[in-house]
Design a protein around this motif. Structure first.
Motif, mmCIF file in Angstrom:
data_model
loop_
_atom_site.group_PDB
_atom_site.id
_atom_site.type_symbol
_atom_site.label_atom_id
_atom_site.label_comp_id
_atom_site.label_asym_id
_atom_site.label_seq_id
_atom_site.Cartn_x
_atom_site.Cartn_y
_atom_site.Cartn_z
ATOM 1 N N GLY A 256 48.199 35.100 51.224
ATOM 2 C CA GLY A 256 48.893 34.170 50.354
ATOM 3 C C GLY A 256 48.495 34.263 48.901
ATOM 4 N N ARG A 257 47.404 34.949 48.597
ATOM 5 C CA ARG A 257 46.945 35.081 47.214
ATOM 6 C C ARG A 257 47.024 36.520 46.714
ATOM 7 N N PHE A 258 46.783 37.471 47.610
ATOM 8 C CA PHE A 258 46.755 38.891 47.237
ATOM 9 C C PHE A 258 47.969 39.604 47.829
ATOM 10 N N THR A 259 48.461 40.609 47.117
ATOM 11 C CA THR A 259 49.574 41.416 47.593
ATOM 12 C C THR A 259 49.274 42.889 47.365
ATOM 13 N N ILE A 260 49.295 43.657 48.441
ATOM 14 C CA ILE A 260 49.102 45.103 48.335
ATOM 15 C C ILE A 260 50.469 45.771 48.347
ATOM 16 N N SER A 261 50.633 46.766 47.495
ATOM 17 C CA SER A 261 51.911 47.473 47.412
ATOM 18 C C SER A 261 51.678 48.876 46.889
ATOM 19 N N SER A 262 52.713 49.698 46.958
ATOM 20 C CA SER A 262 52.588 51.066 46.478
ATOM 21 C C SER A 262 53.875 51.513 45.804
ATOM 22 N N ASP A 263 53.739 52.424 44.872
ATOM 23 C CA ASP A 263 54.875 53.035 44.185
ATOM 24 C C ASP A 263 54.754 54.543 44.386
ATOM 25 N N HIS A 264 55.566 55.065 45.281
ATOM 26 C CA HIS A 264 55.441 56.481 45.604
ATOM 27 C C HIS A 264 55.849 57.374 44.428
ATOM 28 N N GLY A 265 56.754 56.884 43.610
ATOM 29 C CA GLY A 265 57.149 57.668 42.449
ATOM 30 C C GLY A 265 56.036 57.845 41.444
ATOM 31 N N LYS A 266 55.157 56.850 41.375
ATOM 32 C CA LYS A 266 54.024 56.899 40.449
ATOM 33 C C LYS A 266 52.728 57.279 41.151
ATOM 34 N N ASN A 267 52.807 57.523 42.464
ATOM 35 C CA ASN A 267 51.591 57.855 43.235
ATOM 36 C C ASN A 267 50.484 56.835 42.991
ATOM 37 N N THR A 268 50.842 55.573 43.037
ATOM 38 C CA THR A 268 49.909 54.513 42.694
ATOM 39 C C THR A 268 49.942 53.393 43.726
ATOM 40 N N LEU A 269 48.762 52.911 44.058
ATOM 41 C CA LEU A 269 48.571 51.750 44.918
ATOM 42 C C LEU A 269 48.223 50.562 44.030
ATOM 43 N N TYR A 270 48.698 49.382 44.406
ATOM 44 C CA TYR A 270 48.436 48.184 43.617
ATOM 45 C C TYR A 270 47.826 47.086 44.478
ATOM 46 N N LEU A 271 47.106 46.196 43.798
ATOM 47 C CA LEU A 271 46.647 44.969 44.430
ATOM 48 C C LEU A 271 46.909 43.840 43.444
ATOM 49 N N GLY A 272 47.897 43.030 43.751
ATOM 50 C CA GLY A 272 48.156 41.849 42.949
ATOM 51 C C GLY A 272 47.304 40.700 43.451
ATOM 52 N N MET A 273 46.632 40.037 42.521
ATOM 53 C CA MET A 273 45.729 38.956 42.893
ATOM 54 C C MET A 273 46.088 37.721 42.080
ATOM 55 N N SER A 274 46.214 36.595 42.757
ATOM 56 C CA SER A 274 46.508 35.343 42.078
ATOM 57 C C SER A 274 45.594 34.247 42.598
ATOM 58 N N ALA A 275 45.616 33.110 41.921
ATOM 59 C CA ALA A 275 44.764 31.978 42.292
ATOM 60 C C ALA A 275 43.321 32.435 42.475
ATOM 61 N N LEU A 276 42.847 33.255 41.569
ATOM 62 C CA LEU A 276 41.505 33.821 41.680
ATOM 63 C C LEU A 276 40.436 32.754 41.523
ATOM 64 N N GLN A 277 39.379 32.915 42.289
ATOM 65 C CA GLN A 277 38.253 31.990 42.286
ATOM 66 C C GLN A 277 36.967 32.751 42.012
ATOM 67 N N PRO A 278 35.924 32.065 41.593
ATOM 68 C CA PRO A 278 34.661 32.760 41.314
ATOM 69 C C PRO A 278 34.165 33.606 42.485
ATOM 70 N N GLU A 279 34.452 33.186 43.692
ATOM 71 C CA GLU A 279 34.003 33.965 44.856
ATOM 72 C C GLU A 279 34.773 35.268 45.026
ATOM 73 N N ASP A 280 35.822 35.473 44.244
ATOM 74 C CA ASP A 280 36.532 36.749 44.257
ATOM 75 C C ASP A 280 35.870 37.776 43.337
ATOM 76 N N THR A 281 34.842 37.338 42.617
ATOM 77 C CA THR A 281 34.125 38.251 41.735
ATOM 78 C C THR A 281 33.472 39.359 42.550
ATOM 79 N N ALA A 282 33.781 40.603 42.207
ATOM 80 C CA ALA A 282 33.280 41.752 42.954
ATOM 81 C C ALA A 282 33.747 43.031 42.271
ATOM 82 N N VAL A 283 33.195 44.137 42.725
ATOM 83 C CA VAL A 283 33.763 45.437 42.382
ATOM 84 C C VAL A 283 34.802 45.762 43.455
#
Length: 117
Positions: free
Chosen positions: A65-92
């Motif tokens: 409900g907060r994160f969305t994984i997606s890909s664009d094959h034309g750009k050869n790129t993977l994405y991670l959309g993140m919303s409603a971020l909280q301090p506990e999401d702090t990470a590498v």
């Protein structure tokens, strides 16, 4: 050799959003499934989300409900959309590829996400 380069990390306030990108050096369709892990200081790596060649996705419970994984094959790129971020999401955050479920994983160098006011 598969090479993955993440970008898009940074400092964001609680409740904010970020989009991480993971650019591959070749045809992304040939290296699925792909996904994202994260590692916070002093913590074990944590699976965030995965996506397979059919577009089927998986999310860890705390990301649903907060994160969305997606890909664009034309750009050869993977994405991670993140919303409603909280301090506990702090990470590498690391993207990975597991070409054809071979269990030979390829990793990006990681991108730091810091959620703080």
């Amino acid at each position: 050799q598969v090479q993955l380069v993440e970008s898009g990390g940074g400092l964001v306030q609680p409740g904010g959003s970020l989009i991480l990108s993971c650019a591959a050096n070749g045809n992304i369709a040939s290296i699925f499934p792909m996904g994202w892990y994260r590692q916070a200081p002093g913590q074990h790596p944590e699976l965030v989300a995965t996506i397979n060649i059919t577009g089927a996705t998986y999310y860890a419970d705390s990301m649903k409900g907060r994160f969305t994984i997606s890909s664009d094959h034309g750009k050869n790129t993977l994405y991670l959309g993140m919303s409603a971020l909280q301090p506990e999401d702090t990470a590498v955050y690391y993207c990975y590829a597991d070409p054809r479920n071979s269990l030979r994983l390829f990793w990006g160098q990681g991108t730091q996400v810091t959620v703080s006011s």
